[in-house]
Design a protein around this motif. Structure first.
Motif, PDB file in Angstrom:
ATOM      1  N   ASP A  79      21.111 -43.144 -18.658  1.00  0.00           N
ATOM      2  CA  ASP A  79      20.905 -41.897 -18.196  1.00  0.00           C
ATOM      3  C   ASP A  79      22.130 -41.072 -18.235  1.00  0.00           C
ATOM      4  O   ASP A  79      23.080 -41.293 -17.619  1.00  0.00           O
ATOM      5  N   ILE A  80      21.971 -39.815 -18.673  1.00  0.00           N
ATOM      6  CA  ILE A  80      23.229 -38.875 -18.925  1.00  0.00           C
ATOM      7  C   ILE A  80      22.825 -37.863 -17.699  1.00  0.00           C
ATOM      8  O   ILE A  80      21.882 -36.880 -17.961  1.00  0.00           O
ATOM      9  N   GLN A  81      23.575 -37.984 -16.775  1.00  0.00           N
ATOM     10  CA  GLN A  81      23.342 -36.964 -15.565  1.00  0.00           C
ATOM     11  C   GLN A  81      24.746 -36.235 -15.086  1.00  0.00           C
ATOM     12  O   GLN A  81      24.891 -35.882 -14.028  1.00  0.00           O
ATOM     13  N   ASN A  82      25.520 -36.148 -16.258  1.00  0.00           N
ATOM     14  CA  ASN A  82      27.008 -35.341 -15.985  1.00  0.00           C
ATOM     15  C   ASN A  82      26.567 -34.208 -16.609  1.00  0.00           C
ATOM     16  O   ASN A  82      26.649 -33.817 -18.112  1.00  0.00           O
ATOM     17  N   ARG A  83      26.703 -32.948 -15.977  1.00  0.00           N
ATOM     18  CA  ARG A  83      26.567 -31.698 -16.654  1.00  0.00           C
ATOM     19  C   ARG A  83      27.791 -31.265 -17.629  1.00  0.00           C
ATOM     20  O   ARG A  83      27.625 -30.319 -18.521  1.00  0.00           O
ATOM     21  N   TYR A  84      28.870 -32.136 -17.523  1.00  0.00           N
ATOM     22  CA  TYR A  84      29.985 -31.869 -18.476  1.00  0.00           C
ATOM     23  C   TYR A  84      29.879 -32.716 -19.589  1.00  0.00           C
ATOM     24  O   TYR A  84      30.367 -32.508 -20.695  1.00  0.00           O
ATOM     25  N   ASN A  96      25.239 -33.182 -22.225  1.00  0.00           N
ATOM     26  CA  ASN A  96      25.202 -33.643 -23.734  1.00  0.00           C
ATOM     27  C   ASN A  96      25.941 -34.924 -23.865  1.00  0.00           C
ATOM     28  O   ASN A  96      26.663 -35.332 -23.224  1.00  0.00           O
ATOM     29  N   VAL A  97      25.477 -35.601 -24.953  1.00  0.00           N
ATOM     30  CA  VAL A  97      26.385 -36.731 -25.585  1.00  0.00           C
ATOM     31  C   VAL A  97      27.370 -36.246 -26.797  1.00  0.00           C
ATOM     32  O   VAL A  97      26.382 -35.867 -27.771  1.00  0.00           O
ATOM     33  N   TYR A  98      28.433 -36.500 -26.893  1.00  0.00           N
ATOM     34  CA  TYR A  98      29.366 -35.839 -27.763  1.00  0.00           C
ATOM     35  C   TYR A  98      29.635 -37.083 -28.796  1.00  0.00           C
ATOM     36  O   TYR A  98      30.395 -38.135 -28.063  1.00  0.00           O
ATOM     37  N   TYR A 114      15.389 -34.312 -23.611  1.00  0.00           N
ATOM     38  CA  TYR A 114      16.132 -33.406 -24.296  1.00  0.00           C
ATOM     39  C   TYR A 114      15.463 -32.158 -24.763  1.00  0.00           C
ATOM     40  O   TYR A 114      14.298 -32.025 -24.605  1.00  0.00           O
ATOM     41  N   ASP A 115      16.252 -31.274 -25.017  1.00  0.00           N
ATOM     42  CA  ASP A 115      15.898 -29.868 -25.243  1.00  0.00           C
ATOM     43  C   ASP A 115      16.880 -28.981 -26.094  1.00  0.00           C
ATOM     44  O   ASP A 115      17.906 -29.737 -26.452  1.00  0.00           O
ATOM     45  N   SER A 116      17.020 -27.727 -25.905  1.00  0.00           N
ATOM     46  CA  SER A 116      17.975 -26.728 -26.677  1.00  0.00           C
ATOM     47  C   SER A 116      19.529 -27.017 -25.921  1.00  0.00           C
ATOM     48  O   SER A 116      20.262 -26.298 -26.533  1.00  0.00           O
ATOM     49  N   ILE A 117      19.372 -27.505 -24.667  1.00  0.00           N
ATOM     50  CA  ILE A 117      20.392 -27.401 -23.816  1.00  0.00           C
ATOM     51  C   ILE A 117      21.047 -28.780 -23.824  1.00  0.00           C
ATOM     52  O   ILE A 117      22.331 -29.029 -23.840  1.00  0.00           O
ATOM     53  N   HIS A 118      20.304 -29.976 -23.687  1.00  0.00           N
ATOM     54  CA  HIS A 118      20.630 -31.280 -23.519  1.00  0.00           C
ATOM     55  C   HIS A 118      20.298 -32.280 -24.696  1.00  0.00           C
ATOM     56  O   HIS A 118      19.113 -32.149 -25.056  1.00  0.00           O
ATOM     57  N   TYR A 154      21.471 -26.262 -31.339  1.00  0.00           N
ATOM     58  CA  TYR A 154      20.546 -27.365 -31.247  1.00  0.00           C
ATOM     59  C   TYR A 154      19.648 -27.350 -32.665  1.00  0.00           C
ATOM     60  O   TYR A 154      19.048 -26.364 -32.741  1.00  0.00           O
ATOM     61  N   THR A 155      20.007 -28.085 -33.649  1.00  0.00           N
ATOM     62  CA  THR A 155      19.142 -28.380 -34.877  1.00  0.00           C
ATOM     63  C   THR A 155      18.924 -29.759 -35.147  1.00  0.00           C
ATOM     64  O   THR A 155      19.248 -30.334 -36.187  1.00  0.00           O
ATOM     65  N   PRO A 156      17.910 -30.178 -34.701  1.00  0.00           N
ATOM     66  CA  PRO A 156      17.305 -31.634 -34.595  1.00  0.00           C
ATOM     67  C   PRO A 156      16.778 -31.700 -36.052  1.00  0.00           C
ATOM     68  O   PRO A 156      16.409 -31.082 -36.874  1.00  0.00           O
ATOM     69  N   VAL A 157      16.477 -33.209 -36.295  1.00  0.00           N
ATOM     70  CA  VAL A 157      15.620 -33.641 -37.380  1.00  0.00           C
ATOM     71  C   VAL A 157      14.577 -34.461 -36.778  1.00  0.00           C
ATOM     72  O   VAL A 157      14.723 -35.155 -35.897  1.00  0.00           O
ATOM     73  N   ALA A 158      13.246 -34.781 -37.620  1.00  0.00           N
ATOM     74  CA  ALA A 158      12.257 -35.463 -37.083  1.00  0.00           C
ATOM     75  C   ALA A 158      11.953 -36.224 -38.471  1.00  0.00           C
ATOM     76  O   ALA A 158      12.090 -35.677 -39.599  1.00  0.00           O
ATOM     77  N   ILE A 159      11.546 -37.543 -38.439  1.00  0.00           N
ATOM     78  CA  ILE A 159      11.133 -38.490 -39.542  1.00  0.00           C
ATOM     79  C   ILE A 159       9.918 -39.193 -39.356  1.00  0.00           C
ATOM     80  O   ILE A 159       9.874 -39.449 -38.150  1.00  0.00           O
TER      81      ILE A 159
END
Length: 531
Positions: A123-128, A149-151, A170-174, A209-214
């Motif tokens: 779980d990613i819960q760090n705003r940085y 985010n995850v970098y 996930y969304d356009s911010i996370h 945010y520029t995702p892919v779906a398969i």
């Protein structure tokens, strides 16, 4: 009080270092074992795991330190084999330290040998955000975004374990950032047809945010990867900049085990702010282009980008999605972008909604609506019965569009003499003034009269089946319940007439469809036999 005692114990553990040598932070040596059996615990220091760090399925571990490191021989175990293995559900490790900015994660997983430490649920819960360093990180079950985010940096993130796993929140911010040069890599394991659309929530940077779906068409699973980079060049990495003609992004998609085989649908989502001047002026003819080695190809369909649906939240108005079916053309590393063309001939610029239902035992009513309608001379209604192998012409109707163009709703209807008691399939052939043609979607109509119908076929089924929605009713969702009455799936119809679906677990199920007003219109029993 329980949590407070647990926190104190962890602080004492960190101070003792689990080893005779001097060691800062929370340290598990190569032969050491630590197991979180339940409740919530918090680690305030850095973590170095070189042994077995276990998290039970009932446990949540909050990590507030700066850096988490898994050694090459380390494991993150769970309740499997009394805490010795990583075969169970496992608990949640939550990165939520914000006092020192981004947290760091050295996952210690070896993607080549498929060995090493793997988080059960992260779980990613760090705003940085959290940045990957040093090695590959794997999450067996679920990656959830609560904040940040995850970098990926130059590293790989693997989700799933002989399945695509789950990414939520996930969304356009996370989301997962592969970097402006596309050096990071997101892998989702063993994607196959029963998984439907599998989304890779990636982007090049914050607010990009520029995702892919398969969506694989194969029952044979494969590991897919995706990443995205800024810019698009004539010769892929060199040559003229094609920013004006496209969306200033290049996506890489690859298959690990069976490259250049099978068929899959891909969906690419871009930001409207990234559209070049030529693309923006002609976006009604947008398409997904693949780099073939000889250059970027021209593909179909060429159509308006639809509102950005590659998100766990509401559709994104500032984004556009285009799709393409790729046949035996996804290699270990294939590249895609978006351009605009002149528009497909034979009705691709025409939007048509086809439907039909049985009026009585002798007649099927086929009806359709267009908006816009462009360059269509006439429509041909074609039919195939379930015991036939080809479509046959039934009748035709001329276009109602004045001078071949209409931007208002045009409605058509035709009655077909049809006494067949099984399932009948209908489609339209759209013929333009040059004699070129294209086909509409296919609909299914049953043998029983009714104003609306829910069709299931085949039934019984081993696993894969289709739902046909026909008639006058406006249907919003297909819903599946198990024998206990628990809803196990809800599928948006989104104006589709035939919807492919699948269920993995054998048993009896109820399939129903829900109207826009929330009314349950009809239910049918479905039997799944399994392999």
């Amino acid at each position: 009080m329980t949590n407070l005692i647990r926190h104190i114990i962890l602080l004492l553990i960190a101070a003792s270092g689990f080893t005779a040598r001097a060691q800062q932070g929370f340290y598990v040596p190569k032969k050491g074992k630590v197991y979180f059996a339940g409740d919530t615990a918090t680690i305030f220091s850095n973590v170095v795991n070189e042994g077995k760090l276990g998290v039970d399925k009932k446990a949540v571990v909050n990590f507030k330190g700066k850096k988490w490191t898994n050694g090459t021989d380390a494991l993150i175990t769970d309740e499997g084999n009394k805490g010795e293995d990583a075969l169970g559900v496992g608990g949640v490790i939550r990165f939520n330290g914000t006092n020192s900015g981004r947290q760091q994660l050295d996952g210690g997983y070896n993607a080549a040998t498929r060995s090493g430490a793997a988080f059960a649920n992260l779980d990613i819960q760090n705003r940085y955000g959290v940045e990957l360093i040093g090695s590959t990180t794997k999450v067996r079950n679920s990656l959830h975004f609560s904040a940040g985010n995850v970098y990926l940096q130059n590293n790989t993130l693997v989700i799933g374990d002989s399945n695509p796993g789950s990414i939520t929140g996930y969304d356009s911010i996370h989301y997962i950032i592969t970097g402006s040069s596309g050096t990071g890599l997101l892998v989702r394991e063993h994607i196959r047809s029963r998984d439907n659309w599998v989304i890779f929530p990636i982007g090049t940077d914050d607010n990009a945010y520029t995702p892919v779906a398969i969506r694989s068409h194969s029952t044979q699973g494969d590991d897919y990867h995706a990443r995205v980079s800024d810019g698009v060049k004539k010769d892929l990495f060199t040559g003229n900049d094609l920013k004006d003609q496209g969306v200033n992004k290049t996506w890489e998609i690859g298959k690990r085990t069976y490259p250049n085989t099978g068929e899959a649908d891909i969906a690419l989502q871009h930001l409207t702010a990234d559209e070049g001047s030529v693309f923006s002026a002609n976006r009604r003819c947008a398409y997904v282009s693949r780099y073939s080695g000889a250059g970027w190809d021209t593909s179909h369909p060429q159509d308006y980008p639809v509102r950005g649906w590659l998100t766990a939240g509401a559709a994104l108005a500032n984004s556009g999605v285009n799709t393409r079916t790729v046949r035996s053309n996804i290699s270990s590393a294939s590249y895609f972008t978006k351009f605009t063309g002149k528009g497909d001939t034979a009705g691709v610029l025409t939007h048509v909604w086809l439907n039909g239902y049985r009026l009585d035992y002798n007649t099927v009513n086929v009806y359709w609506t267009t908006k816009p309608e462009v360059k269509i001379k006439y429509f041909v209604v074609e039919r195939r019965l379930s015991n036939e192998s080809v479509f046959k012409k039934r009748d035709s109707l001329p276009s109602q569009a004045v001078n071949g163009y209409s931007n208002t709703y045009l409605n058509y209807t035709l009655n077909d003499a049809n006494k067949y008691t099984g399932i009948s399939y209908y489609r339209l052939r759209l013929v333009d003034f040059n004699g070129d043609y294209a086909y509409s979607d296919t609909i299914a109509v049953g043998g029983k009269p009714g104003g609306f119908q829910l069709l299931l076929w085949p039934n019984p089924t081993a696993r894969h089946f289709y739902v046909g929605v026909n008639g006058a009713a406006s249907v919003k969702y297909i819903v599946i319940w198990n024998v206990l009455g628990q809803m196990i799936h809800r599928e948006p119809v989104n104006e589709r007439s035939i919807i492919p679906m699948s269920l993995w677990l054998p048993g009896n199920y109820l399939v129903g469809f829900i109207s826009n007003s929330g009314q349950l219109l009809e239910t049918k029993k479905l039997v799944v036999t399994g392999d």
